[in-house]
Design an enzyme around this catalytic site. Structure first.
Site, PDB file in Angstrom:
ATOM      1  N   LYS A 192      40.407  31.347  46.921  1.00 29.02           N
ATOM      2  CA  LYS A 192      41.279  31.556  48.091  1.00 29.02           C
ATOM      3  C   LYS A 192      40.637  32.474  49.120  1.00 29.02           C
ATOM      4  O   LYS A 192      40.642  32.173  50.306  1.00 29.02           O
ATOM      5  CB  LYS A 192      42.629  32.157  47.672  1.00 29.02           C
ATOM      6  CG  LYS A 192      43.488  31.255  46.833  1.00 29.02           C
ATOM      7  CD  LYS A 192      44.797  31.902  46.462  1.00 29.02           C
ATOM      8  CE  LYS A 192      44.671  33.180  45.670  1.00 29.02           C
ATOM      9  NZ  LYS A 192      44.136  33.038  44.308  1.00 29.02           N
ATOM     10  N   ARG A 217      46.519  35.870  33.248  1.00 26.23           N
ATOM     11  CA  ARG A 217      46.712  35.826  34.708  1.00 26.23           C
ATOM     12  C   ARG A 217      46.901  34.389  35.184  1.00 26.23           C
ATOM     13  O   ARG A 217      47.751  34.110  36.041  1.00 26.23           O
ATOM     14  CB  ARG A 217      45.517  36.456  35.431  1.00 26.23           C
ATOM     15  CG  ARG A 217      45.523  37.974  35.367  1.00 26.23           C
ATOM     16  CD  ARG A 217      44.209  38.593  35.796  1.00 26.23           C
ATOM     17  NE  ARG A 217      43.786  38.195  37.122  1.00 26.23           N
ATOM     18  CZ  ARG A 217      42.507  38.174  37.520  1.00 26.23           C
ATOM     19  NH1 ARG A 217      41.537  38.503  36.687  1.00 26.23           N
ATOM     20  NH2 ARG A 217      42.202  37.825  38.749  1.00 26.23           N
TER      21      ARG A 217
END
Length: 190
Positions: free
Chosen positions: A14, A146
């Site tokens: 990202k 995560r």
């Protein structure tokens, strides 16, 4: 104005892609983590309020986060649009972001999610952990947790934006250039 929510699990790329997209489309990249760090470091009223929750190990209320993001949008009122990174994470936050954009006579145009196989993500993060110094990138069990957290919490948002015909999944595997082109193809059609 083009406003994007950029999504993807940890290690999807990202940050890398946001840098290319902000340059190409002249957008302002708003990373929630960066906004929090800036407000806390500069001891703004919102930063101190957020810190008071964080110091107690509590989640910062959505309204505090929205107020911080609103301040960032206000600071960049002349922008061609925004890339929101790390926000929203819940339906309530997505609705609050829609309201914030409505108040600016704008809207979120798309949620674009970088989709990457879990095993590739684990490999990328372990490799990043060798150089980043981030302890959460060095432990495979933490990395897997995560990734699981991302899917548990964001599946709801996929439904939220799909219901508005604003969800776009993009293959996040390949060269940086190939991924940027796939993202650009989506943005160019908005």
């Amino acid at each position: 104005m083009t406003n994007l929510v950029l999504f993807g699990p940890p290690g999807a790329g990202k940050g890398t892609q946001a840098n290319f997209l902000k340059e190409k489309y002249n957008l302002v990249h708003i990373s929630t983590g960066d906004v929090f760090r800036y407000n806390i470091k500069n001891e703004t009223a919102l930063g101190m309020l957020a810190k008071s929750y964080m110091d107690k190990g509590e989640l910062v209320p959505d309204q505090v986060t929205i107020d911080m993001l609103n301040a960032e949008v206000e600071k960049n009122a002349q922008a061609n649009g925004f890339i929101f990174d790390g926000f929203p994470r819940t339906n309530a936050q997505a609705e609050a972001l829609d309201n914030l954009m409505d108040n600016k006579d704008s809207q979120i145009n798309a949620m674009i999610a970088l989709e990457v196989d879990d095993e590739i993500l684990v490999g990328r993060l372990l490799k990043r952990g060798e150089t980043s110094g981030r302890p959460d990138d060095a432990d495979e069990s933490i990395i897997r947790n995560r990734i699981k957290e991302y899917y548990d919490k964001t599946a709801i948002l996929k439904d939220f934006y799909s219901a508005q015909d604003k969800y776009y999944g993009v293959d996040g595997v390949g060269s940086i250039e190939d991924i940027t082109k796939r993202l650009s193809d989506v943005i160019d059609c908005l």
